[in-house]
Write a protein that holds these residues in place. Structure first.
Motif, PDB file in Angstrom:
ATOM      1  N   LEU A  46       5.951  -1.798   9.095  1.00 19.01           N
ATOM      2  CA  LEU A  46       5.243  -3.063   9.304  1.00 19.01           C
ATOM      3  C   LEU A  46       4.669  -3.595   7.996  1.00 19.01           C
ATOM      4  O   LEU A  46       4.671  -4.802   7.742  1.00 19.01           O
ATOM      5  CB  LEU A  46       4.119  -2.865  10.324  1.00 19.01           C
ATOM      6  CG  LEU A  46       4.564  -2.560  11.755  1.00 19.01           C
ATOM      7  CD1 LEU A  46       3.350  -2.257  12.629  1.00 19.01           C
ATOM      8  CD2 LEU A  46       5.350  -3.736  12.336  1.00 19.01           C
TER       9      LEU A  46
ATOM     10  N   ALA B 164       8.204  -4.427   5.710  1.00 16.59           N
ATOM     11  CA  ALA B 164       9.163  -5.369   6.282  1.00 16.59           C
ATOM     12  C   ALA B 164       8.495  -6.585   6.912  1.00 16.59           C
ATOM     13  O   ALA B 164       9.003  -7.704   6.815  1.00 16.59           O
ATOM     14  CB  ALA B 164      10.044  -4.663   7.314  1.00 16.59           C
ATOM     15  N   ALA B 165       7.362  -6.382   7.570  1.00 17.84           N
ATOM     16  CA  ALA B 165       6.709  -7.478   8.279  1.00 17.84           C
ATOM     17  C   ALA B 165       5.570  -8.094   7.475  1.00 17.84           C
ATOM     18  O   ALA B 165       4.886  -8.987   7.960  1.00 17.84           O
ATOM     19  CB  ALA B 165       6.179  -6.982   9.634  1.00 17.84           C
ATOM     20  N   ASP B 166       5.371  -7.619   6.243  1.00 16.22           N
ATOM     21  CA  ASP B 166       4.325  -8.146   5.374  1.00 16.22           C
ATOM     22  C   ASP B 166       2.978  -8.174   6.092  1.00 16.22           C
ATOM     23  O   ASP B 166       2.333  -9.206   6.225  1.00 16.22           O
ATOM     24  CB  ASP B 166       4.692  -9.554   4.887  1.00 16.22           C
ATOM     25  CG  ASP B 166       3.775 -10.006   3.749  1.00 16.22           C
ATOM     26  OD1 ASP B 166       3.185  -9.138   3.087  1.00 16.22           O
ATOM     27  OD2 ASP B 166       3.650 -11.235   3.545  1.00 16.22           O
ATOM     28  N   ALA B 167       2.563  -6.971   6.559  1.00 12.13           N
ATOM     29  CA  ALA B 167       1.276  -6.836   7.246  1.00 12.13           C
ATOM     30  C   ALA B 167       0.400  -5.862   6.464  1.00 12.13           C
ATOM     31  O   ALA B 167       0.222  -4.707   6.865  1.00 12.13           O
ATOM     32  CB  ALA B 167       1.483  -6.341   8.676  1.00 12.13           C
TER      33      ALA B 167
END
Length: 441
Positions: free
Chosen positions: A174, A177-180
């Motif tokens: 996360l 890849a999800a820029d969190a």
């Protein structure tokens, strides 16, 4: 009460390598205008990032810490101790030395800011003096969570670090890849918590009893690290490098987790041989002395850098070969030796105060009924933890200014945690024995 000398060795070895690593990568340059700069070695000379594979040894410190904490909490439970009492006692061992270190540094920052020292220089020095603080809030939180983590361990054993590792991998996905990025912060607890939890398993004989499982951890962790670096998005450096994204340390990545698992496996494999070496009294004495000064070494080891910078770089006495050249690397040897001499002097100077702090730690240990109200403890932990996180992320002089609120939070939080009722009789005797056996961790 028996102790494992190898656990003390791991703690001492980790501290020494951390100190040596920080000194090695700290390169100073005196510019023609007299200003002192500190080029980032890992960014300027990229091949040096491979050196971090040997110097990033903190997984072993968390492993040894988990081993020691499991034994301490088990004994406290058997004696009828409270969760708050045990957590408070462990927190005092970190916060008192951290407070004693932070006090003079913050005072110096305040004086320098008041007399108009260049804010950029002050910020750089403040960051250098706090670069090791990342470890303290993480370890403080894991110590506070130990009773709950150990309860999970007693029920599910090795499944707990395995589950934490799986969650850490999901969080890492996360994060990347999800820029969190805020989700990724959880990995400070999850990744280092895996190693801490493996320390529980090691103490109970669930890992390390045979050579097959440690070998699997070493090979599997090493292969995972190689794959994540070679085919994945992660860099080889296990220390933060400016501009490198993603990083393996900020927050701890899947590659860091793999390397930590490999280190655990390797240290369990070599344990029998090292234990035989530690049976020699001279070797054990050196380990014991280093372990007794571990918190002092860890907290104060950047002070010698400032001392030598003032003595040799500000005065222009230090040789100035080209940064990263063969001659520059040759001068690393006397640089490290001089830093070691200064640090030994610092440790000797602080030793009486360290012994005084140890006695205060014993006096702060509550017995089973000695803590009626626990809100000061948890409030103090929250305030101190926030302050340590701030210093770890921003240094002691962010923006060249004195950090008023973090300084107040650390002072008030430490007082709240340390201001506790003294035990009496047998409880006090047992507390003194345990404190002398376990040291700072």
């Amino acid at each position: 009460m028996s102790r494992d000398r190898y656990v003390d060795f791991l703690r001492a070895w980790a501290i020494l390598l951390v100190v040596a690593g920080h000194w090695l990568i700290t390169g100073l340059v005196r510019h023609p205008d007299g200003e002192i700069g500190a080029p980032e070695l890992l960014a300027t000379i990229p091949w040096t990032q491979w050196l971090t594979l040997g110097f990033q040894i903190m997984p072993l410190f968390f492993l040894a810490g988990g081993y020691a904490a499991a034994g301490s909490w088990t004994r406290a439970r058997a004696a009828g101790g409270t969760v708050a009492g045990w957590v408070g006692q462990r927190a005092v061992r970190l916060l008192l030395p951290a407070g004693v270190y932070s006090g003079p540094v913050l005072t110096a920052v305040g004086v320098c800011a008041a007399v108009g020292v260049d804010p950029a220089t002050l910020a750089l020095v403040g960051w250098a003096m706090a670069m090791q603080f990342w470890f303290l809030p993480v370890y403080l939180l894991l110590s506070a969570l130990t009773p709950a983590l150990h309860a999970l361990h007693r029920r599910w054993g090795p499944a707990v670090p395995a589950g934490m590792g799986a969650v850490a991998l999901l969080v890492g996905v996360l994060d990347v890849a999800a820029d969190a990025p805020y989700v990724g912060t959880l990995n400070y607890v999850l990744v280092w918590g895996v190693v801490y939890q493996l320390g529980f398993c090691w103490r109970d004989g669930l890992v390390g009893g045979t050579r097959s499982l440690p070998a699997a951890l070493a090979v599997g962790g090493g292969a995972g690290f190689a794959a994540l670096v070679g085919f994945g998005p992660f860099p080889v450096s296990l220390i933060l490098v400016t501009g490198q994204d993603p990083s393996n340390t900020n927050p701890p990545s899947a590659a860091m987790l793999a390397w930590a698992v490999a280190q655990v496996g390797l240290c369990l494999l070599v344990a029998p041989r090292v234990r035989r070496l530690l049976e020699r009294e001279r070797v054990w004495r050196a380990v014991r002395v280093t372990g007794a000064a571990s918190m002092t070494l860890y907290l104060w080891h950047m002070l010698p850098v400032l001392v030598l910078a003032a003595a040799f770089y500000l005065t222009g006495l230090a040789p100035q070969p080209a940064f990263g050249s063969a001659a520059w690397w040759g001068w690393r040897v006397p640089w490290l030796l001089l830093l070691g001499v200064v640090l030994v002097g610092v440790v000797r100077l602080l030793w009486p105060m360290e012994r005084r702090l140890a006695s205060l730690d014993v006096g702060a240990r509550p017995n089973a009924s000695g803590l009626r109200r626990t809100w000061p403890l948890w409030t103090g932990l929250a305030l101190s933890g926030w302050a340590l996180v701030h210093f770890a992320g921003h240094g002691f002089a962010h923006g060249g200014r004195f950090p008023v609120w973090p300084a107040m939070a650390l002072g008030v939080g430490t007082v709240l945690v340390a201001h506790r009722r003294r035990p009496t009789g047998q409880a006090a005797t047992e507390g003194a024995q345990e404190a002398s056996l376990e040291g700072a961790v």
